[in-house]
Design an enzyme around this catalytic site. Sequence first.
Site, short mmCIF file in Angstrom:
data_model
loop_
_atom_site.label_atom_id
_atom_site.label_comp_id
_atom_site.label_asym_id
_atom_site.label_seq_id
_atom_site.Cartn_x
_atom_site.Cartn_y
_atom_site.Cartn_z
N LYS A 50 0.84 -1.21 0.00
CA LYS A 50 0.00 0.00 0.00
C LYS A 50 0.88 1.25 0.00
CE LYS A 50 -3.87 -2.46 2.04
NZ LYS A 50 -4.79 -2.74 3.13
N GLN A 94 -5.26 -2.41 9.18
CA GLN A 94 -5.04 -3.69 8.48
C GLN A 94 -5.70 -4.83 9.26
OE1 GLN A 94 -3.69 -3.83 5.46
NE2 GLN A 94 -4.14 -6.01 5.38
N ASP A 117 -11.16 2.05 3.58
CA ASP A 117 -11.63 0.71 3.24
C ASP A 117 -13.12 0.62 2.97
OD1 ASP A 117 -9.54 -1.12 3.12
OD2 ASP A 117 -9.41 -1.32 5.30
N1 LIG Z 1 -8.05 -3.28 6.19
C1 LIG Z 1 -8.05 -4.27 5.29
N2 LIG Z 1 -7.54 -5.45 5.62
C2 LIG Z 1 -7.55 -6.45 4.70
C3 LIG Z 1 -8.05 -6.22 3.38
C4 LIG Z 1 -8.59 -4.95 3.09
O1 LIG Z 1 -9.09 -4.68 1.97
N3 LIG Z 1 -8.56 -4.00 4.07
N4 LIG Z 1 -7.94 -7.21 2.42
C5 LIG Z 1 -7.05 -8.33 2.66
C6 LIG Z 1 -5.59 -8.06 2.42
N5 LIG Z 1 -5.27 -7.06 1.39
C7 LIG Z 1 -5.35 -5.75 1.69
O2 LIG Z 1 -5.27 -5.33 2.79
C8 LIG Z 1 -4.68 -7.46 0.15
C9 LIG Z 1 -4.71 -8.77 -0.28
C10 LIG Z 1 -4.05 -9.14 -1.45
C11 LIG Z 1 -3.37 -8.20 -2.19
C12 LIG Z 1 -2.58 -8.55 -3.38
O3 LIG Z 1 -2.19 -7.69 -4.14
N6 LIG Z 1 -2.29 -9.82 -3.57
C13 LIG Z 1 -1.38 -10.22 -4.61
C14 LIG Z 1 -0.39 -11.21 -4.02
C15 LIG Z 1 0.44 -10.54 -2.97
C16 LIG Z 1 1.47 -11.44 -2.33
O4 LIG Z 1 2.35 -11.89 -3.03
O5 LIG Z 1 1.35 -11.66 -1.12
C17 LIG Z 1 -2.15 -10.88 -5.74
O6 LIG Z 1 -3.21 -11.46 -5.47
O7 LIG Z 1 -1.67 -10.77 -6.85
C18 LIG Z 1 -3.36 -6.88 -1.77
C19 LIG Z 1 -4.02 -6.52 -0.62
C20 LIG Z 1 -7.17 -8.76 4.10
N7 LIG Z 1 -7.04 -7.66 5.00
#
Ligand SMILES: Nc1nc2c(c(=O)[nH]1)N[C@@H](CN(C=O)c1ccc(C(=O)N[C@@H](CCC(=O)O)C(=O)O)cc1)CN2
Length: 282
Positions: A50, A94, A117
Amino acid sequence: MTATLLNGNETRNALFEDLKARVAALPVPVGLATVLVGDDPGSHSYVKGKHRACEKVGIKSIRRDLPEATTQEELEAVIDELNANPEVTAYIVQLPLPKHLDAGPILERIDPAKDGDGLHPVNLGKLVLGIEAPLPATPRGIVELLRRYDVPLAGANVTVVGRGVTVGRPIGLLLTRRSENATVTLCHTGTKDLAAEVRRADIVIAGAGSAGLITKDMVKPGAAVIDVGITRTEAGLVGDVAPDVREVAGWLAPIPGGAGPMTVAMLLTNTVEAAERAHAAV
Ligand SMILES: Nc1nc2c(c(=O)[nH]1)N[C@@H](CN(C=O)c1ccc(C(=O)N[C@@H](CCC(=O)O)C(=O)O)cc1)CN2
């Protein structure tokens, strides 16, 4: 048949270009803060992503990293500080929080105007009522991805698997708006025949966090399948959707590279919109 990949990385990059121009056009600085409690490696990696994204778009980013032993009262004090901080346009806590902390009162304490969010009860209520407000980032990202790839939504039968607060519960609220006009079924651990619910879907959104739950035989040929259920294993990231689903699906948003990157793009979109709203109000 091999599914068309819904490329979240490319789509995110295009959105970043648009956001960069919008941030540059604003006469006020834009700031996004993150609150991270504890040592969960996944959460650390998402928060890092982020902040990297903020740098690309020209948003000032502010970190509040707190130890695992942080109390509810200490976390509430950080929320109060961010609500009052004029450098912070929007922020997120988070999730998940460590088990001894209660996320509900924390999310409720966030100033709804600074809710990056879109998970504050007031903003979720506004979504129900069709009033403009920050939207939950992952569901908003999924809808944007489906739209950009022209996946038909109006009249589509959508099966959502998983009832978590970040994806499963709110996604139905977005997809059943008049502008999307889909019909949504929400499945969970109490669902009697998950395979049957998935098999009749034109669009499957899998966010249960159960590796390989959605198998090839469960997917209607030509359906769009969105994987949002990340499990971290020694071998790397594994989604809820088995790899061979791409042989029958019409479209696939995989892990990695599908809906995940869109979550970050939509968090930044919510932040820029909050700044635009705040600027328009003065
Ligand atoms: N406050 C929040 N917590 C969480 C959220 C949220 O939207 N707000 N969502 C998820 C985690 N998340 C963001 O926080 C999130 C998950 C996945 C990705 C992402 O880009 N994933 C990549 C792989 C990343 C890696 O290698 O680990 C992909 O899918 O290509 C970004 C953000 C739970 N918590």
